[in-house]
Design an enzyme around this catalytic site. Structure first.
Site, mmCIF file in Angstrom:
data_model
loop_
_atom_site.group_PDB
_atom_site.id
_atom_site.type_symbol
_atom_site.label_atom_id
_atom_site.label_comp_id
_atom_site.label_asym_id
_atom_site.label_seq_id
_atom_site.Cartn_x
_atom_site.Cartn_y
_atom_site.Cartn_z
ATOM 1 N N ASP A 84 0.865 -1.435 -0.037
ATOM 2 C CA ASP A 84 -0.077 0.037 0.050
ATOM 3 C C ASP A 84 0.767 1.152 -0.107
ATOM 4 O O ASP A 84 2.047 1.469 0.023
ATOM 5 C CB ASP A 84 -1.018 0.018 1.169
ATOM 6 C CG ASP A 84 -0.503 -0.536 2.320
ATOM 7 O OD1 ASP A 84 1.156 -0.195 2.530
ATOM 8 O OD2 ASP A 84 -0.997 -0.694 3.575
ATOM 9 N N ASN A 102 -8.128 -2.748 13.864
ATOM 10 C CA ASN A 102 -9.406 -3.283 13.544
ATOM 11 C C ASN A 102 -9.337 -4.387 12.446
ATOM 12 O O ASN A 102 -10.446 -4.751 11.967
ATOM 13 C CB ASN A 102 -9.883 -2.154 12.841
ATOM 14 C CG ASN A 102 -9.276 -1.773 11.560
ATOM 15 O OD1 ASN A 102 -8.496 -2.294 11.339
ATOM 16 N ND2 ASN A 102 -9.924 -0.530 10.945
ATOM 17 N N HIS A 108 -7.453 -4.748 9.827
ATOM 18 C CA HIS A 108 -7.159 -4.814 8.329
ATOM 19 C C HIS A 108 -5.858 -5.324 8.031
ATOM 20 O O HIS A 108 -5.023 -5.516 8.841
ATOM 21 C CB HIS A 108 -7.320 -3.114 8.133
ATOM 22 C CG HIS A 108 -6.185 -2.274 8.352
ATOM 23 N ND1 HIS A 108 -6.257 -0.950 8.812
ATOM 24 C CD2 HIS A 108 -4.772 -2.442 8.499
ATOM 25 C CE1 HIS A 108 -5.065 -0.513 9.331
ATOM 26 N NE2 HIS A 108 -4.105 -1.316 8.896
ATOM 27 N N GLU A 152 -9.957 -1.868 4.832
ATOM 28 C CA GLU A 152 -10.536 -1.468 6.124
ATOM 29 C C GLU A 152 -11.713 -2.497 6.337
ATOM 30 O O GLU A 152 -12.163 -2.937 5.090
ATOM 31 C CB GLU A 152 -10.879 -0.008 6.042
ATOM 32 C CG GLU A 152 -9.730 0.856 5.995
ATOM 33 C CD GLU A 152 -8.914 0.864 7.442
ATOM 34 O OE1 GLU A 152 -8.787 -0.047 8.114
ATOM 35 O OE2 GLU A 152 -8.183 2.150 7.636
HETATM 36 C C1 GLP Z 1 -0.635 0.189 8.635
HETATM 37 C C2 GLP Z 1 -0.577 -0.554 7.221
HETATM 38 C C3 GLP Z 1 -0.471 -1.968 7.450
HETATM 39 C C4 GLP Z 1 0.054 -2.227 8.933
HETATM 40 C C5 GLP Z 1 -0.761 -2.021 9.990
HETATM 41 C C6 GLP Z 1 -0.260 -2.190 11.488
HETATM 42 O O1 GLP Z 1 -2.011 1.207 8.836
HETATM 43 N N1 GLP Z 1 -1.214 -0.022 6.231
HETATM 44 O O2 GLP Z 1 -0.110 -2.719 6.375
HETATM 45 O O3 GLP Z 1 0.196 -3.674 8.919
HETATM 46 O O4 GLP Z 1 -1.109 -0.508 9.825
HETATM 47 O O5 GLP Z 1 0.870 -1.188 11.615
HETATM 48 P P1 GLP Z 1 1.843 -1.631 12.783
HETATM 49 O O6 GLP Z 1 2.725 -2.745 12.515
HETATM 50 O O7 GLP Z 1 2.641 0.146 13.081
HETATM 51 O O8 GLP Z 1 0.930 -1.628 13.901
#
Ligand code: GLP
Length: 250
Positions: free
Chosen positions: A67, A136, A138, A143
């Site tokens: 992404d 959540n 995702h 989402e």
């Molecule tokens: C972000 C990314 C995800 C990631 C998630 C968790 O928004 N788009 O790909 O896995 O949130 O992030 P973190 O590893 O910092 O908790």
């Protein structure tokens, strides 16, 4: 689906790096699906170390990322292109020409989604897809929704996601409200999934995703259907699963 227990963040990172490193060692021209976020950073550090000491060679590896924020240029220090360069690519011997992310600066959504899907298709299949998980549930930026999306699309970020990601920005107002993300369909097409999860903030998402119904309200739940999905999770992230299903994760 296999959940591998780790003691803490370092243990999770080491176990996950072994899985990813083994993939690259066994198939030097692997296609890696890569993720951003704080979860995979420790794993990336180890891969850098193992590349520098000669154990791993990324010179024939290609990568596609999940992404990118809409509207951010690659040189913006909050963009995922910047994140990947500084947390992995510049430390390993991958050819940066073989690393791909959605182009957050392309305002033509239909054009960018078609372009990125063509990039993914041109790889001939992702060998291993790294994932984190949102609080959540995702994956990438897919989402909670009424549907699972197949291909690349532009999403309006969930309020919770904007709040969670605001820790990386000067203020919450600076967090982009939209992002391009690979679809769940493309994620599910990867031959192998490697998810890294740590911390109590992810315990509910872990319980809902892997011990609940398969529903687009919890996008990661579809990974229960993947034929080769490895989740490396630390004790804190497994807290609610341990409480509700004692012994389920060894
Ligand atoms: C972000 C990314 C995800 C990631 C998630 C968790 O928004 N788009 O790909 O896995 O949130 O992030 P973190 O590893 O910092 O908790």
């Amino acid at each position: 689906m296999r959940i591998i227990r780790a003691k803490d963040y370092d243990d999770m990172s080491r176990k996950a790096a072994i899985v990813l490193g083994a993939q690259v060692a066994a198939k030097p021209d692997s296609v890696l699906g890569l993720a951003t976020g704080s979860s995979p950073v420790g794993m990336y550090k180890l891969l850098i170390e193992w590349c520098k000491n000669g154990d791993l060679d990324f010179s024939n590896v290609k990568s596609v990322n999940l992404d990118e924020y809409f509207g951010l240029t690659a040189d913006n220090d909050q963009s995922y292109a910047y994140f990947m360069y500084h947390n992995l690519f510049k430390g390993i011997n991958i050819d940066v020409k073989n690393t791909y992310l959605p182009d957050g600066t392309n305002p033509d959504v239909a054009n960018e989604c078609a372009r990125y899907d063509a990039v993914i298709d041109s790889m001939g299949g992702v060998d291993i897809q790294v994932l984190g998980i949102g609080g959540n549930g995702h994956i990438g930026f897919n989402e909670p929704s009424d549907v699972f999306k197949l291909g690349t699309h532009c999403v309006t970020l969930d309020k919770k996601t904007i709040e969670a990601n605001s820790r990386f920005f000067n203020s919450i107002d600076e967090v982009p409200t939209k992002a391009y993300t690979m679809g769940v369909g493309s994620i599910m097409k990867a031959k192998k999934i490697l998810m890294v999860v740590n911390g109590e903030a992810k315990a509910q998402a872990m319980l809902d995703s892997f011990f609940g119904d398969i529903t687009p309200r919890v996008q990661a739940s579809i990974l229960q259907m993947h034929p080769d999905c490895v989740i490396v999770a630390d004790d804190a992230a497994l807290k609610l699963i341990d409480e509700k299903f004692p012994g389920a994760v060894k």
